[in-house]
Design an enzyme around this catalytic site. Sequence first.
Site, PDB file in Angstrom:
ATOM      1  N   GLU A  33       0.931  -1.074  -0.133  1.00  0.00           N
ATOM      2  CA  GLU A  33      -0.110   0.126  -0.014  1.00  0.00           C
ATOM      3  C   GLU A  33       0.707   1.167   0.093  1.00  0.00           C
ATOM      4  O   GLU A  33       1.958   1.222   0.662  1.00  0.00           O
ATOM      5  CB  GLU A  33      -0.932   0.328   1.165  1.00  0.00           C
ATOM      6  CG  GLU A  33      -2.128  -0.783   1.117  1.00  0.00           C
ATOM      7  CD  GLU A  33      -3.387  -0.582   2.107  1.00  0.00           C
ATOM      8  OE1 GLU A  33      -3.217   0.477   2.598  1.00  0.00           O
ATOM      9  OE2 GLU A  33      -4.233  -1.236   2.085  1.00  0.00           O
ATOM     10  N   HIS A  96      -4.408   6.991  -0.734  1.00  0.00           N
ATOM     11  CA  HIS A  96      -3.878   5.535  -0.479  1.00  0.00           C
ATOM     12  C   HIS A  96      -4.198   4.675  -1.452  1.00  0.00           C
ATOM     13  O   HIS A  96      -5.334   4.754  -2.072  1.00  0.00           O
ATOM     14  CB  HIS A  96      -3.815   5.346   0.990  1.00  0.00           C
ATOM     15  CG  HIS A  96      -5.092   4.636   1.616  1.00  0.00           C
ATOM     16  ND1 HIS A  96      -6.111   5.538   1.703  1.00  0.00           N
ATOM     17  CD2 HIS A  96      -5.699   3.445   1.756  1.00  0.00           C
ATOM     18  CE1 HIS A  96      -7.198   4.727   2.065  1.00  0.00           C
ATOM     19  NE2 HIS A  96      -6.765   3.514   2.219  1.00  0.00           N
ATOM     20  N   HIS A  98      -5.509   0.543  -2.553  1.00  0.00           N
ATOM     21  CA  HIS A  98      -5.761  -0.614  -2.050  1.00  0.00           C
ATOM     22  C   HIS A  98      -5.390  -1.723  -2.945  1.00  0.00           C
ATOM     23  O   HIS A  98      -5.752  -1.514  -4.343  1.00  0.00           O
ATOM     24  CB  HIS A  98      -7.387  -0.677  -1.855  1.00  0.00           C
ATOM     25  CG  HIS A  98      -7.744  -0.178  -0.590  1.00  0.00           C
ATOM     26  ND1 HIS A  98      -9.120  -0.464  -0.145  1.00  0.00           N
ATOM     27  CD2 HIS A  98      -7.205   0.293   0.130  1.00  0.00           C
ATOM     28  CE1 HIS A  98      -9.213   0.116   1.126  1.00  0.00           C
ATOM     29  NE2 HIS A  98      -8.403   0.568   1.424  1.00  0.00           N
ATOM     30  N   ASP A 109     -10.099   2.957   7.560  1.00  0.00           N
ATOM     31  CA  ASP A 109     -10.059   4.455   6.627  1.00  0.00           C
ATOM     32  C   ASP A 109     -11.127   5.213   7.488  1.00  0.00           C
ATOM     33  O   ASP A 109     -10.825   6.665   7.349  1.00  0.00           O
ATOM     34  CB  ASP A 109     -10.323   3.919   5.194  1.00  0.00           C
ATOM     35  CG  ASP A 109      -9.166   3.137   4.753  1.00  0.00           C
ATOM     36  OD1 ASP A 109      -8.061   3.269   5.118  1.00  0.00           O
ATOM     37  OD2 ASP A 109      -9.630   2.388   3.693  1.00  0.00           O
TER      38      ASP A 109
HETATM   39 ZN   LIG Z   1      -7.720   1.794   3.031  1.00  0.00          ZN
END
Ligand SMILES: [Zn+2]
Length: 155
Positions: A33, A96, A98, A109
Amino acid sequence: MVFEKSDGGYLILLPDVLATFDRFRQNKPKDKEACGVLIGSLKEGLFEIFLELATSPQPNDIRSRMHFWRSPSHQKIVERIFRESQQTRVYLGEWHTHPEADPTPSTQDWSAWRHKLSEQTEPNPLFFAIQGIRVLRIWQGDVTSQNIKELKYKE
Ligand SMILES: [Zn+2]
């Protein structure tokens, strides 16, 4: 790329931002990530918001397949760009990746976003982007209502 905000205005993502998201798509099983912050400027008040820069992962971030921890280095970049731009480029949120085609925010989140929104001292909304392997999704957090809603993709 343009997303429609809940007030009918637009969130416009400049090519640099899209290039950064694209570079960190978790295409391969071992890709970790990635995360960063969003920086941009407010033109025409808050109707049109331009996302101009997304910070890349920093060496002291902690990254794994399903998690990340964002180091304070991102905040330092925000402060430097704010100064260098005569205070026109501001912090506008977080992004970010995934490791799924079409991303769904995790419980973590949502709580991280709510926390960021509760700390926001400026009147402008914050944006939370998740780049999936195929799809990019963006949520908008409003400071006054503290609501977080997904934005509609326009073009
Ligand atoms: Zn996330």
